[in-house]
Enzyme design. Sequence first.
Site, PDB file in Angstrom:
ATOM      1  N   ASP A 161       0.810  -1.224   0.000  1.00 15.72           N
ATOM      2  CA  ASP A 161       0.000   0.000   0.000  1.00 15.72           C
ATOM      3  C   ASP A 161       0.843   1.273   0.000  1.00 15.72           C
ATOM      4  O   ASP A 161       0.433   2.303   0.538  1.00 15.72           O
ATOM      5  CB  ASP A 161      -0.978   0.010   1.192  1.00 15.72           C
ATOM      6  CG  ASP A 161      -1.902  -1.179   1.163  1.00 15.72           C
ATOM      7  OD1 ASP A 161      -2.286  -1.602   0.059  1.00 15.72           O
ATOM      8  OD2 ASP A 161      -2.235  -1.692   2.244  1.00 15.72           O
ATOM      9  N   LYS A 176       1.847   2.019  -5.074  1.00 12.33           N
ATOM     10  CA  LYS A 176       2.415   1.438  -6.300  1.00 12.33           C
ATOM     11  C   LYS A 176       1.513   1.673  -7.502  1.00 12.33           C
ATOM     12  O   LYS A 176       1.993   1.912  -8.601  1.00 12.33           O
ATOM     13  CB  LYS A 176       2.617  -0.072  -6.114  1.00 12.33           C
ATOM     14  CG  LYS A 176       3.605  -0.427  -5.022  1.00 12.33           C
ATOM     15  CD  LYS A 176       3.693  -1.933  -4.834  1.00 12.33           C
ATOM     16  CE  LYS A 176       2.424  -2.562  -4.296  1.00 12.33           C
ATOM     17  NZ  LYS A 176       2.073  -2.176  -2.916  1.00 12.33           N
ATOM     18  N   GLY A 215      -4.561  -4.455  -3.723  1.00 13.09           N
ATOM     19  CA  GLY A 215      -5.589  -3.447  -3.977  1.00 13.09           C
ATOM     20  C   GLY A 215      -4.889  -2.152  -4.320  1.00 13.09           C
ATOM     21  O   GLY A 215      -4.144  -1.624  -3.509  1.00 13.09           O
ATOM     22  N   HIS A 216      -5.072  -1.695  -5.550  1.00  9.08           N
ATOM     23  CA  HIS A 216      -4.392  -0.486  -5.991  1.00  9.08           C
ATOM     24  C   HIS A 216      -5.436   0.541  -6.420  1.00  9.08           C
ATOM     25  O   HIS A 216      -6.279   0.250  -7.265  1.00  9.08           O
ATOM     26  CB  HIS A 216      -3.468  -0.779  -7.177  1.00  9.08           C
ATOM     27  CG  HIS A 216      -2.487  -1.883  -6.897  1.00  9.08           C
ATOM     28  ND1 HIS A 216      -1.877  -2.608  -7.878  1.00  9.08           N
ATOM     29  CD2 HIS A 216      -2.016  -2.383  -5.732  1.00  9.08           C
ATOM     30  CE1 HIS A 216      -1.069  -3.498  -7.333  1.00  9.08           C
ATOM     31  NE2 HIS A 216      -1.146  -3.395  -6.035  1.00  9.08           N
ATOM     32  N   GLN A 221       1.985  -6.058  -3.220  1.00  8.05           N
ATOM     33  CA  GLN A 221       2.481  -6.176  -1.831  1.00  8.05           C
ATOM     34  C   GLN A 221       3.791  -5.379  -1.670  1.00  8.05           C
ATOM     35  O   GLN A 221       3.948  -4.374  -2.338  1.00  8.05           O
ATOM     36  CB  GLN A 221       2.672  -7.645  -1.445  1.00  8.05           C
ATOM     37  CG  GLN A 221       1.374  -8.412  -1.239  1.00  8.05           C
ATOM     38  CD  GLN A 221       0.761  -8.922  -2.521  1.00  8.05           C
ATOM     39  OE1 GLN A 221       1.417  -9.552  -3.321  1.00  8.05           O
ATOM     40  NE2 GLN A 221      -0.515  -8.673  -2.732  1.00  8.05           N
TER      41      GLN A 221
HETATM   42  P1  GDP Z   1      -0.732   0.222  -3.569  1.00  5.78           P
HETATM   43  O1  GDP Z   1      -1.339  -1.027  -3.057  1.00  5.78           O
HETATM   44  O2  GDP Z   1       0.728   0.306  -3.293  1.00  5.78           O
HETATM   45  O3  GDP Z   1      -1.046   0.482  -5.020  1.00  5.78           O
HETATM   46  O4  GDP Z   1      -1.395   1.399  -2.729  1.00  5.78           O
HETATM   47  P2  GDP Z   1      -2.981   1.581  -2.421  1.00  5.78           P
HETATM   48  O5  GDP Z   1      -3.639   2.045  -3.670  1.00  5.78           O
HETATM   49  O6  GDP Z   1      -3.517   0.384  -1.753  1.00  5.78           O
HETATM   50  O7  GDP Z   1      -2.913   2.712  -1.310  1.00  5.78           O
HETATM   51  C1  GDP Z   1      -2.401   3.956  -1.575  1.00  5.78           C
HETATM   52  C2  GDP Z   1      -3.523   5.000  -1.398  1.00  5.78           C
HETATM   53  O8  GDP Z   1      -2.952   6.280  -1.308  1.00  5.78           O
HETATM   54  C3  GDP Z   1      -4.485   5.065  -2.569  1.00  5.78           C
HETATM   55  O9  GDP Z   1      -5.765   5.349  -2.066  1.00  5.78           O
HETATM   56  C4  GDP Z   1      -3.973   6.218  -3.413  1.00  5.78           C
HETATM   57  O10 GDP Z   1      -4.988   6.874  -4.135  1.00  5.78           O
HETATM   58  C5  GDP Z   1      -3.423   7.120  -2.354  1.00  5.78           C
HETATM   59  N1  GDP Z   1      -2.252   7.915  -2.736  1.00  5.78           N
HETATM   60  C6  GDP Z   1      -1.214   7.587  -3.552  1.00  5.78           C
HETATM   61  N2  GDP Z   1      -0.288   8.565  -3.563  1.00  5.78           N
HETATM   62  C7  GDP Z   1      -0.743   9.538  -2.729  1.00  5.78           C
HETATM   63  C8  GDP Z   1      -0.225  10.789  -2.279  1.00  5.78           C
HETATM   64  O11 GDP Z   1       0.870  11.216  -2.652  1.00  5.78           O
HETATM   65  N3  GDP Z   1      -0.980  11.504  -1.382  1.00  5.78           N
HETATM   66  C9  GDP Z   1      -2.187  11.063  -0.940  1.00  5.78           C
HETATM   67  N4  GDP Z   1      -2.848  11.811  -0.070  1.00  5.78           N
HETATM   68  N5  GDP Z   1      -2.712   9.887  -1.335  1.00  5.78           N
HETATM   69  C10 GDP Z   1      -1.990   9.121  -2.207  1.00  5.78           C
HETATM   70  P1  IMO Z   2      -0.943  -4.231  -2.173  1.00  4.44           P
HETATM   71  O1  IMO Z   2      -0.525  -4.773  -3.524  1.00  4.44           O
HETATM   72  C1  IMO Z   2      -1.001  -4.642   2.156  1.00  4.44           C
HETATM   73  C2  IMO Z   2      -0.968  -8.727   3.759  1.00  4.44           C
HETATM   74  C3  IMO Z   2      -2.202  -9.185   4.476  1.00  4.44           C
HETATM   75  C4  IMO Z   2      -1.565 -10.130   5.496  1.00  4.44           C
HETATM   76  C5  IMO Z   2      -0.444 -10.776   4.701  1.00  4.44           C
HETATM   77  C6  IMO Z   2      -0.780 -12.140   4.118  1.00  4.44           C
HETATM   78  O2  IMO Z   2      -2.227  -3.512  -2.189  1.00  4.44           O
HETATM   79  O3  IMO Z   2       0.182  -3.474  -1.559  1.00  4.44           O
HETATM   80  P2  IMO Z   2      -2.305 -12.871   2.051  1.00  4.44           P
HETATM   81  O4  IMO Z   2      -3.767 -12.692   1.798  1.00  4.44           O
HETATM   82  O5  IMO Z   2      -1.422 -12.270   1.019  1.00  4.44           O
HETATM   83  O6  IMO Z   2      -1.931 -14.298   2.338  1.00  4.44           O
HETATM   84  O7  IMO Z   2      -2.030 -12.069   3.447  1.00  4.44           O
HETATM   85  O8  IMO Z   2      -0.143  -9.869   3.648  1.00  4.44           O
HETATM   86  N1  IMO Z   2      -1.197  -8.212   2.381  1.00  4.44           N
HETATM   87  C7  IMO Z   2      -1.165  -6.914   2.047  1.00  4.44           C
HETATM   88  N2  IMO Z   2      -1.011  -5.819   2.809  1.00  4.44           N
HETATM   89  N3  IMO Z   2      -1.124  -4.524   0.808  1.00  4.44           N
HETATM   90  C8  IMO Z   2      -1.256  -5.621   0.029  1.00  4.44           C
HETATM   91  O9  IMO Z   2      -1.235  -5.568  -1.310  1.00  4.44           O
HETATM   92  C9  IMO Z   2      -1.322  -6.887   0.653  1.00  4.44           C
HETATM   93  N4  IMO Z   2      -1.466  -8.151   0.191  1.00  4.44           N
HETATM   94  C10 IMO Z   2      -1.375  -8.953   1.257  1.00  4.44           C
HETATM   95  O10 IMO Z   2      -2.870  -8.126   5.091  1.00  4.44           O
HETATM   96  O11 IMO Z   2      -0.987  -9.399   6.535  1.00  4.44           O
HETATM   97 MG    MG Z   3      -2.877  -1.655  -1.823  1.00  5.15          MG
END
Ligand code: GDP
Ligand code: IMO
Ligand code: MG
Length: 425
Positions: A13, A16, A40-41, A223
């Site tokens: 999270d 990415k 989840g992106h 991840q």
């Molecule tokens: P990922 O799993 O690495 O792709 O990250 P996620 O999408 O799960 O979580 C990142 C969250 O932060 C998302 O809701 C993005 O829209 C948000 N985000 C990304 N870059 C920024 C930033 O620079 N500032 C803020 N406030 N939100 C951001």
């Molecule tokens: P993105 O791509 C954050 C965590 C789960 C748990 C551990 C194992 O959005 O960054 P799993 O279901 O993979 O066997 O769970 O890994 N986890 C993540 N945490 N972002 C993710 O993906 C994750 N994918 C798995 O919360 O701790």
């Molecule tokens: Mg994510």
Amino acid sequence: MPAWIVVGTQWGDEGKGKATDLLADDVDYVVRYQGGNNAGHTIIVGDTTLKLHLVPSGVMYSDVTPVIGDGVVLDPGVLLDELDALVEQGLDVSNLKISGNAHLIMPYHRELDRVTERYLGRQKLGTTKRGIGPTYADKAARVGMRVQDLYDMKIFRQKLDVVLKEKNATLSRVYNRLPMKAADIETEYAVYAERLRPYIADTMSLLHDALEDGRNVLLEGAQGTLLDLDHGTYPFVTSSNPVAGGALTGAGLGPKHVDRVIGITKAYVTRVGSGPFPTELHDAIGERMTDVGQEYGTTTGRRRRVGWFDAVVARYAARVNGLTEHFLTKLDVLSAFGTLKVCRAYRYQGEEYDHFPPHQSIFHHATPVYEEVSGWNDDITGVTQFAQLPKEAQAYVDRLEELAGVPIRWVSVGPKRSQTLERAA
Ligand code: GDP
Ligand code: IMO
Ligand code: MG
């Protein structure tokens, strides 16, 4: 033309999706190389918000080919729902390519993920319950079902009968669950097979041909480094290899094809699920960080744990991935705080550790050695040049760069594509 790898440097999270989407402007292929719909992106472009789990980020660009590589585990029903949702949002997903070597998440994998977590009780990992671990376990045990098996239903059924015998025994005798019927699964997956047929490709050859043709390939990790099966905080990890090395096995490329490894790094740290987290905040500052950063999981909606930036983790990620640069995200969230802390080392039994400790017990009991840095208390979400940031914000980025030992090439100040500052090389 070489390939680039995008990798999360913390516990996932990091942003990415946003970073990949932005970088995809310069590439022809975006490849997911591991993980499944545990990812989840969130990507925001203009008025459109996309929530992706399996489809590679970069799908917003009509001239980018999204690829699901060999190292991914794929839940066909979930993927088809995601594709339907994207089409509903007006996107063209017809050029998606899926490797026949990717492993299938089966109904018993989801069920086993749920029941084993319940069985572990307080020791649970806090998985996403999407069946990821059991699917990779079957892959390693050589009883996995692959996407290509969908296109020879006789073999599919044979393999399913063998594996289901053992799964049903475990489900019913160990976990007291109802056994599953092979015929039901076969019928369900035969429908998926037909719908997925147009997307199946020899993705390894496709990527090699593309590279030989001078095309740009971006390998997108899900991840993060500390969730890596080999290099993360085992056993509180996912069951695949998000690190840069995993990108090669997961896509079928070799080290010579890669020339940039971009680490996506949040300006603070978050974690979902169980496991150690030295800089975790349990106080009002942490509450504020969660709220301002909107730190709730894209996949499970769970509240993310939050903490100060950890330079030990950043240095570790730089090494284990061979990072060439960082993409720093969510700097804007820190505008909410007066004084910021940065963990530059750990302390354990009177000793200081600059580098990631080699034994889990040290990491579990390490206390952070912090340095304090001035905040800037100013809205930076509209800033378009790094030099326009308040001097304290620039100093924070400079300090992180110094501590991590790798250049910070991009600084993100908001979720939108446009809210990104590129620094000079
Ligand atoms: P990922 O799993 O690495 O792709 O990250 P996620 O999408 O799960 O979580 C990142 C969250 O932060 C998302 O809701 C993005 O829209 C948000 N985000 C990304 N870059 C920024 C930033 O620079 N500032 C803020 N406030 N939100 C951001
Ligand atoms: P993105 O791509 C954050 C965590 C789960 C748990 C551990 C194992 O959005 O960054 P799993 O279901 O993979 O066997 O769970 O890994 N986890 C993540 N945490 N972002 C993710 O993906 C994750 N994918 C798995 O919360 O701790
Ligand atoms: Mg994510």
